[in-house]
Scaffold this motif. Sequence first.
Motif, mmCIF file in Angstrom:
data_model
loop_
_atom_site.group_PDB
_atom_site.id
_atom_site.type_symbol
_atom_site.label_atom_id
_atom_site.label_comp_id
_atom_site.label_asym_id
_atom_site.label_seq_id
_atom_site.Cartn_x
_atom_site.Cartn_y
_atom_site.Cartn_z
ATOM 1 N N SER A 26 0.849 -1.191 0.000
ATOM 2 C CA SER A 26 0.000 0.000 0.000
ATOM 3 C C SER A 26 0.878 1.231 0.000
ATOM 4 O O SER A 26 2.049 1.189 0.401
ATOM 5 N N VAL A 27 0.316 2.350 -0.431
ATOM 6 C CA VAL A 27 1.068 3.604 -0.434
ATOM 7 C C VAL A 27 1.341 4.053 0.996
ATOM 8 O O VAL A 27 2.458 4.458 1.339
ATOM 9 N N GLN A 28 0.336 3.968 1.853
ATOM 10 C CA GLN A 28 0.521 4.329 3.254
ATOM 11 C C GLN A 28 1.635 3.499 3.879
ATOM 12 O O GLN A 28 2.515 4.031 4.566
ATOM 13 N N GLY A 29 1.620 2.204 3.627
ATOM 14 C CA GLY A 29 2.649 1.331 4.185
ATOM 15 C C GLY A 29 4.037 1.682 3.696
ATOM 16 O O GLY A 29 5.016 1.632 4.457
ATOM 17 N N ALA A 30 4.151 2.064 2.419
ATOM 18 C CA ALA A 30 5.456 2.428 1.867
ATOM 19 C C ALA A 30 6.009 3.679 2.541
ATOM 20 O O ALA A 30 7.197 3.745 2.888
ATOM 21 N N ILE A 31 5.157 4.680 2.750
ATOM 22 C CA ILE A 31 5.623 5.918 3.373
ATOM 23 C C ILE A 31 5.948 5.692 4.846
ATOM 24 O O ILE A 31 6.953 6.203 5.366
ATOM 25 N N GLU A 32 5.121 4.920 5.533
ATOM 26 C CA GLU A 32 5.397 4.635 6.945
ATOM 27 C C GLU A 32 6.704 3.860 7.103
ATOM 28 O O GLU A 32 7.458 4.086 8.062
ATOM 29 N N ALA A 33 6.987 2.954 6.175
ATOM 30 C CA ALA A 33 8.256 2.214 6.240
ATOM 31 C C ALA A 33 9.440 3.158 6.001
ATOM 32 O O ALA A 33 10.488 3.031 6.647
ATOM 33 N N ALA A 34 9.278 4.132 5.098
ATOM 34 C CA ALA A 34 10.343 5.109 4.867
ATOM 35 C C ALA A 34 10.556 5.981 6.099
ATOM 36 O O ALA A 34 11.698 6.301 6.466
ATOM 37 N N LEU A 35 9.466 6.378 6.742
ATOM 38 C CA LEU A 35 9.592 7.164 7.973
ATOM 39 C C LEU A 35 10.337 6.383 9.055
ATOM 40 O O LEU A 35 11.142 6.953 9.811
ATOM 41 N N ALA A 36 10.095 5.078 9.121
ATOM 42 C CA ALA A 36 10.758 4.249 10.128
ATOM 43 C C ALA A 36 12.259 4.158 9.888
ATOM 44 O O ALA A 36 13.015 3.857 10.823
ATOM 45 N N ASP A 69 12.331 17.811 14.961
ATOM 46 C CA ASP A 69 11.838 18.958 14.199
ATOM 47 C C ASP A 69 12.697 19.110 12.941
ATOM 48 O O ASP A 69 13.620 19.909 12.879
ATOM 49 N N TRP A 70 12.347 18.350 11.921
ATOM 50 C CA TRP A 70 13.112 18.290 10.689
ATOM 51 C C TRP A 70 13.004 19.590 9.894
ATOM 52 O O TRP A 70 11.984 20.277 9.932
ATOM 53 N N ASP A 71 14.034 19.893 9.132
ATOM 54 C CA ASP A 71 13.907 20.867 8.052
ATOM 55 C C ASP A 71 13.034 20.219 6.984
ATOM 56 O O ASP A 71 13.264 19.062 6.590
ATOM 57 N N SER A 72 12.019 20.924 6.509
ATOM 58 C CA SER A 72 11.031 20.325 5.610
ATOM 59 C C SER A 72 11.661 19.797 4.324
ATOM 60 O O SER A 72 11.313 18.695 3.863
ATOM 61 N N PHE A 73 12.556 20.558 3.749
ATOM 62 C CA PHE A 73 13.197 20.106 2.511
ATOM 63 C C PHE A 73 14.013 18.842 2.740
ATOM 64 O O PHE A 73 13.938 17.877 1.963
ATOM 65 N N ARG A 74 14.769 18.814 3.826
ATOM 66 C CA ARG A 74 15.592 17.636 4.103
ATOM 67 C C ARG A 74 14.725 16.418 4.406
ATOM 68 O O ARG A 74 15.087 15.292 4.040
ATOM 69 N N LEU A 75 13.581 16.624 5.035
ATOM 70 C CA LEU A 75 12.686 15.502 5.306
ATOM 71 C C LEU A 75 12.151 14.912 4.001
ATOM 72 O O LEU A 75 12.145 13.688 3.821
ATOM 73 N N SER A 76 11.714 15.769 3.079
ATOM 74 C CA SER A 76 11.200 15.255 1.809
ATOM 75 C C SER A 76 12.294 14.537 1.019
ATOM 76 O O SER A 76 12.049 13.476 0.417
ATOM 77 N N GLU A 77 13.506 15.076 1.029
ATOM 78 C CA GLU A 77 14.610 14.434 0.320
ATOM 79 C C GLU A 77 14.941 13.072 0.925
ATOM 80 O O GLU A 77 15.172 12.089 0.197
ATOM 81 N N ALA A 78 14.933 12.997 2.247
ATOM 82 C CA ALA A 78 15.245 11.728 2.912
ATOM 83 C C ALA A 78 14.158 10.687 2.649
ATOM 84 O O ALA A 78 14.451 9.507 2.399
ATOM 85 N N LEU A 79 12.905 11.108 2.687
ATOM 86 C CA LEU A 79 11.815 10.170 2.406
ATOM 87 C C LEU A 79 11.900 9.656 0.971
ATOM 88 O O LEU A 79 11.717 8.452 0.718
ATOM 89 N N ASN A 80 12.147 10.547 0.032
ATOM 90 C CA ASN A 80 12.241 10.112 -1.361
ATOM 91 C C ASN A 80 13.389 9.125 -1.570
ATOM 92 O O ASN A 80 13.279 8.189 -2.374
ATOM 93 N N VAL A 88 6.485 6.208 -5.748
ATOM 94 C CA VAL A 88 5.899 7.137 -4.777
ATOM 95 C C VAL A 88 6.900 8.258 -4.573
ATOM 96 O O VAL A 88 8.102 7.998 -4.433
ATOM 97 N N ALA A 89 6.419 9.502 -4.559
ATOM 98 C CA ALA A 89 7.324 10.637 -4.358
ATOM 99 C C ALA A 89 6.665 11.680 -3.475
ATOM 100 O O ALA A 89 5.469 11.957 -3.608
ATOM 101 N N ILE A 90 7.448 12.244 -2.571
ATOM 102 C CA ILE A 90 7.020 13.391 -1.766
ATOM 103 C C ILE A 90 7.409 14.636 -2.544
ATOM 104 O O ILE A 90 8.597 14.927 -2.723
#
Length: 259
Positions: A26-36, A69-80, A88-90
């Motif tokens: 699932s898309v939700q599962g993929a993003i949650e796994a990246a966050l982990a 408290d992540w920098d927003s740009f760095r968070l999106s880059e790390a997730l991608n 899937v892309a942020i």
Amino acid sequence: MPRFALKVDYHGAPFAGWQRQADQPSVQGAIEAALARLEPGPHTIAAAGRTDAGVHARGQVAHADLSRDWDSFRLSEALNYHLKPQPVAITACARVEDDWHARFSATWRQYLFRIVSRRAPLVHDAGLAWQVKQPLDAGAMQAGARHLLGRHDFTTFRAALCQAKSPVKTLDRLDVEEIASPDQTEIRLHVRARSFLHNQVRSFAGTLERVGSGAWAPDDVKAALEACDRTRCGPVAPPQGLYLVGVGYPSDPFDRSTT
């Protein structure tokens, strides 16, 4: 815990839908796994809409609570980075207030449905549009679509398993756009409302395709709507033509000029 809004693009083909499932991707599962991979989990994210299996998104919105408290740009880059090679892309990320909610703070959702009229098999749009072989009359489709605008009981266009408390919804926009080229004609349905019933947009698409092909008259859409009878609906269009393309909020969390 800092809360972040995420704007998400995805190709729905490999997934069983947005919502996390125990035994299917699932898309939700993929993003949650990246966050982990960034912070110890488990993580639970919420989205503006739960798209079905095979449905795409160009502007899904979700939110996540993190300990750092992540920098927003760095968070999106790390997730991608950790989402690769999944489709899937942020595309945007922003810090939001703790009470901001991707689903409950939303004031509208907009969908796109693509229908391609073409005899030859789709090549570049394979899996990204619903192909029909017969010509479609966009003017007749728009005439049928007008009957659906406004506040109605949409029981006819509601899936049997829909869990919404009421079939009454207000449809703000249903525009039919025609894009002709030498090899094909594409019909795009642009649909907007505060919220939708399960399979509502795909039911609209299948019904309006019947109008465009000449099998239905535009006024048949009005009769089907007023019948409040699921059996009066046209066929439900396949998921690969459907995209969640936008979610609206009182203040756009991704607009830097408002932050």
